[in-house]
Scaffold this motif. Structure first.
Motif, short mmCIF file in Angstrom:
data_model
loop_
_atom_site.label_atom_id
_atom_site.label_comp_id
_atom_site.label_asym_id
_atom_site.label_seq_id
_atom_site.Cartn_x
_atom_site.Cartn_y
_atom_site.Cartn_z
N SER A 83 43.76 38.92 41.32
CA SER A 83 42.75 38.32 40.45
C SER A 83 42.94 38.76 39.01
O SER A 83 42.87 37.96 38.07
CB SER A 83 41.35 38.70 40.93
OG SER A 83 40.36 38.18 40.07
N GLU B 248 45.16 36.16 35.66
CA GLU B 248 44.60 35.74 34.37
C GLU B 248 45.57 36.07 33.24
O GLU B 248 45.76 35.27 32.32
CB GLU B 248 43.25 36.40 34.13
CG GLU B 248 42.13 35.87 35.03
CD GLU B 248 40.77 36.36 34.58
OE1 GLU B 248 40.61 36.74 33.39
OE2 GLU B 248 39.84 36.37 35.41
N ARG B 249 46.16 37.25 33.30
CA ARG B 249 47.13 37.63 32.27
C ARG B 249 48.37 36.76 32.35
O ARG B 249 48.90 36.30 31.34
CB ARG B 249 47.53 39.10 32.44
CG ARG B 249 46.40 40.08 32.28
CD ARG B 249 46.92 41.51 32.37
NE ARG B 249 45.83 42.47 32.44
CZ ARG B 249 46.00 43.79 32.58
NH1 ARG B 249 47.23 44.27 32.67
NH2 ARG B 249 44.97 44.61 32.65
N LYS C 291 48.41 33.15 30.86
CA LYS C 291 48.55 33.03 29.40
C LYS C 291 50.02 32.87 28.99
O LYS C 291 50.30 32.44 27.87
CB LYS C 291 47.95 34.26 28.72
CG LYS C 291 46.45 34.40 28.93
CD LYS C 291 45.92 35.69 28.32
CE LYS C 291 44.42 35.87 28.61
NZ LYS C 291 43.92 37.16 28.07
N ALA D 81 37.01 39.85 37.38
CA ALA D 81 38.14 40.04 38.28
C ALA D 81 37.77 40.97 39.44
O ALA D 81 38.43 40.96 40.49
CB ALA D 81 39.34 40.62 37.52
#
Length: 293
Positions: free
Chosen positions: A179, A183-184, A187, A246
């Motif tokens: 999780s 997200e990182r 990008k 997260a």
């Protein structure tokens, strides 16, 4: 309590240097059992970076020492590839639009380091008593782990994998690696949904089989590795690096049972930092929950 009023000793445990902190001998009762708390630093840091927090903790509990059932010993060491164990600085970095600064193995490296440091804790639990008390001068009756950021990730891992760790204090850390890292990765146009050079199949298998969310953490019986453990979660509600969302699903659902203890403190205005309020919560948890029989 000044910085020099507690003891600090460096030990070489089978090739792994550790720093051992204890209250000054004038405030110790050597007839008491000992609770050992490992304390791990954050990414790109080193063990001595957590010393100010250790000082604050001892400052906070020294006045209550005679009323506590256990003495507190805190042990620190450098994460793998950090501090005195540094091999490759780039391996501690993340993805970057500048290819010369980008670590293409970031997804692999970060999980390997946090998992490796959790394994180091298990190694130290095996051998530390022989180095600390070679003539059985004192008895260690409990083990815990606290950690900041990357150290917080390792704390969650150890809580899930090491049954001797009965106390955990993850500070601005995350139990759900996929999780957090997804997200990182998004990008930079990287997906964790299928195997790639960034997330090889073998790594995804390790993560999916060995991370806290893969355990029966919702169960209210001994099949749950968190059952009966004492956990204090400290996070920042405005943390841009390890966002609370997260962790929230896992933490909200986490069961520790009647014999366990779970407290969650999300400081609304806190970013990716350890605040005075978090340190105070940690001290109160140790004093009021952990060091009492």
């Amino acid at each position: 309590m000044s910085l020099t009023s507690f003891n600090k000793e460096t030990l070489n445990i089978g090739g792994l240097p550790v720093q051992v902190y204890s209250a000054s001998s004038t405030s110790l009762d050597f007839s008491k059992p000992v609770f050992v708390l490992f304390f791990l630093h954050g990414r790109s840091g080193r063990a001595d970076h957590v010393e100010p927090v250790i000082k604050s903790v001892y400052d906070d509990i020294v006045g209550s020492a005679k009323f506590l059932d256990q003495d507190l010993v805190i042990v620190t060491f450098d994460h793998r590839n950090h501090g005195g164990r540094l091999i490759d600085e780039l391996a501690n970095q993340g993805w970057n639009e500048d290819e010369s600064k980008s670590n293409i193995r970031h997804g692999i490296d970060m999980f390997a380091i946090q998992d490796g440091s959790a394994r180091d804790v298990s190694f130290l639990i095996d051998y530390l008593p022989a180095y600390l008390y070679p003539e059985s001068e004192r008895k260690i009756t409990g083990w815990g782990l606290a950690g900041i950021s990357l150290g917080g990730h390792s704390t969650w891992t150890a809580l899930a994998k090491e049954p001797r760790i009965q106390v955990g204090i993850p500070i601005i850390g995350c139990p759900d690696y996929l999780s957090l890292i997804s997200e990182r990765a998004a990008k930079f146009g990287i997906s964790v949904d299928s195997a790639s050079k960034h997330f090889p199949e073998s790594l995804l298998k390790l993560i999916k089989e060995g991370s806290p969310p893969s355990t029966p953490y919702l169960a209210q019986d001994a099949s749950n590795p968190f059952f009966g453990k004492k956990v204090l979660v400290l996070s920042g509600g405005a943390d841009p690096l390890v966002p609370w969302n997260a962790s929230q699903n896992f933490v909200d659902g986490l069961e520790v049972g009647i014999g366990g203890y779970k407290k969650v403190v999300v400081q609304p205005d806190a970013g990716h930092k350890v605040t005075a309020e978090m340190i105070a919560e940690m001290s109160e948890f140790l004093r009021g929950v952990v060091l009492r029989a």
